[in-house]
Design an enzyme around this catalytic site. Structure first.
Site, PDB file in Angstrom:
ATOM      1  N   TYR A 101     -41.879 -34.632 114.393  1.00 17.03           N
ATOM      2  CA  TYR A 101     -40.581 -33.960 114.440  1.00 17.03           C
ATOM      3  C   TYR A 101     -40.570 -32.557 113.815  1.00 17.03           C
ATOM      4  O   TYR A 101     -39.937 -31.644 114.361  1.00 17.03           O
ATOM      5  CB  TYR A 101     -39.496 -34.849 113.843  1.00 17.03           C
ATOM      6  CG  TYR A 101     -39.044 -35.893 114.846  1.00 17.03           C
ATOM      7  CD1 TYR A 101     -38.045 -35.604 115.769  1.00 17.03           C
ATOM      8  CD2 TYR A 101     -39.638 -37.138 114.900  1.00 17.03           C
ATOM      9  CE1 TYR A 101     -37.646 -36.545 116.713  1.00 17.03           C
ATOM     10  CE2 TYR A 101     -39.259 -38.084 115.844  1.00 17.03           C
ATOM     11  CZ  TYR A 101     -38.261 -37.780 116.746  1.00 17.03           C
ATOM     12  OH  TYR A 101     -37.886 -38.708 117.688  1.00 17.03           O
ATOM     13  N   GLU A 143     -35.876 -44.854 115.569  1.00 12.57           N
ATOM     14  CA  GLU A 143     -37.219 -45.248 116.004  1.00 12.57           C
ATOM     15  C   GLU A 143     -37.939 -46.087 114.965  1.00 12.57           C
ATOM     16  O   GLU A 143     -38.734 -46.973 115.311  1.00 12.57           O
ATOM     17  CB  GLU A 143     -38.020 -43.999 116.376  1.00 12.57           C
ATOM     18  CG  GLU A 143     -37.495 -43.349 117.657  1.00 12.57           C
ATOM     19  CD  GLU A 143     -37.920 -41.907 117.848  1.00 12.57           C
ATOM     20  OE1 GLU A 143     -38.903 -41.484 117.191  1.00 12.57           O
ATOM     21  OE2 GLU A 143     -37.281 -41.196 118.636  1.00 12.57           O
TER      22      GLU A 143
END
Length: 408
Positions: A101, A143
């Site tokens: 990310y 997630e």
């Protein structure tokens, strides 16, 4: 998971919302620059991202829509959680991790600055840096739960597990089924009818690995997984499918393929007892077959209508299986639609699945509708169901590749 603790100051929220018009106008340009920049700076990520979707422009468009939705709802990210969970399912199956990310954020900010130029003031860039951190935390949290859930399932695993192709069956001129069992001989987790697995294609002639998601094409409960793959031949300017060609031509019985655990948010709701309508086009039959084989066992009294569209009988996979089910289970009605039938083909309609045919064979709109196939086919089905007055919440579909809005 909630976003209650993920908050931004009012000024940052105001600044992000002010960028919505710019994102509406330049969003896809920004995401195209983003991917180009990221792959230049981190070429190893080509092992994860589908380069075919990059070339077609599907992935940048999907990301642009996601960024726009996040900006529009930055003060209430709960609104986009359904979309986050859908994307999160794909990220989990592709083994996307929290450490990815910051890389995305870094290159997204570079792309915003490059495309918007002087309009991307220091205030705007600082706001987007803060906002991205919050958005990324939402995805990472969702997630994380998904990774934990799949790891805790009986037979479950995280990452990739080696499977052997124990059987390879030609289903039509263009579709072949692959039966997969784990090399370690252990158990495998069950799944919801309609879900998919990701395979990692390690092709000797290719610099990077290729990851592809394929729907499981049979009912859960077996000691193997089955995927049924269409060979994508070159058409016009579109080259042959790298992975489908590899599977059809190079993968044999005994070959080993790394596989991720089943996932996906498109699956049959077995709590619903109303009539079930399954509609597929081409290789879109794969999740439909899983649903059909499941419903006749789990809900033997439920009325089922299955419509399958194909060019002709040469490319129609699993037709005999559907005909057998229709004969054996009186609650099942099935229909075949060919747009270019060959001599000797048997079918119920020549042409396409139009409103008139749907209204003729489906006795009620108070039903649950599931469909899958090429995007053009799916868009037509969605629009036809809407014209018939089917409630939006009763319409369920799976898109091959990045998510798309069938209503547009």
């Amino acid at each position: 998971m909630t976003t209650e603790t993920l908050s931004l100051d009012p000024k940052t929220i105001e600044t992000i919302k002010a960028t919505v018009p710019a994102l509406q106008e330049h969003g896809t340009t920004i995401t195209k620059v983003f991917y180009k920049t990221m792959f230049k700076n981190y070429p190893e990520l080509k092992n994860i991202f589908n380069q075919t979707n990059q070339r077609k422009g599907d992935q940048p468009k999907a990301l642009a829509n996601a960024v726009l939705a996040a900006a529009m709802h930055i003060d209430n990210l709960e609104v986009i959680l359904p979309a986050v969970k859908q994307i999160g399912e794909k990220h989990r199956s592709l083994n996307i991790k929290p450490e990815h990310y910051p890389i995305v954020g870094e290159n997204l900010l570079i792309a915003i600055k490059e495309v918007l130029g002087d309009a991307a003031t220091e205030e705007i860039m600082n706001a987007w840096e803060k906002a991205y951190g919050v958005i990324a935390d939402v995805f990472i949290s969702v997630e994380r739960e998904m990774y934990q859930e799949v790891a805790n399932k009986p037979g479950g695993w995280v990452g990739y597990r080696d499977f052997e192709v124990v059987k390879k069956v030609k289903e039509s001129d263009v579709i072949t089924s692959f039966y997969l069992k784990p090399v370690d001989g252990g158990n495998i987790p069950t799944y919801q009818p309609g879900q998919y697995i990701t395979i990692k294609a390690e092709i000797e002639s290719e610099r990077y690995n290729h990851l592809r998601q394929y729907s499981l094409s049979h009912a859960p409960g077996k000691d193997y997984y089955r995927i049924s793959v269409k060979r994508e031949d070159p058409i016009g300017d579109n080259p042959a499918g790298v992975v489908s060609t590899f599977l059809h031509q190079q993968i044999k019985e005994g070959s080993i393929i790394p596989v991720s655990a089943p996932g996906g948010d498109f699956f049959l709701d077995l709590e619903d007892s109303r009539p079930l309508v399954l509609i597929s086009g081409g290789v879109g039959l794969t999740p439909m077959m899983s649903m059909l084989e499941t419903v006749i066992k789990e809900q033997p009294e439920r009325k089922v209508f299955y419509l399958h569209a194909a060019r002709n009988g040469n490319v129609h996979a699993m037709k005999a299986r559907v005909e057998d089910i229709t004969r054996e289970y009186k609650q099942v009605n099935s229909y075949t639609i060919y747009d270019s039938p060959t001599e000797g083909d048997t079918f119920d309609k020549k042409g396409y699945v139009d409103v008139e045919f749907l209204s003729e064979v489906i006795p009620t709109t108070d039903a649950s509708f599931y469909f899958c196939g090429p995007k053009g086919f799916m868009r037509a089905i969605y629009q036809n169901l809407s014209r018939l007055g089917v409630n939006e919440e009763d319409i369920h579909y799976e898109v091959f590749g990045p998510s798309d809005d069938m209503s547009k």
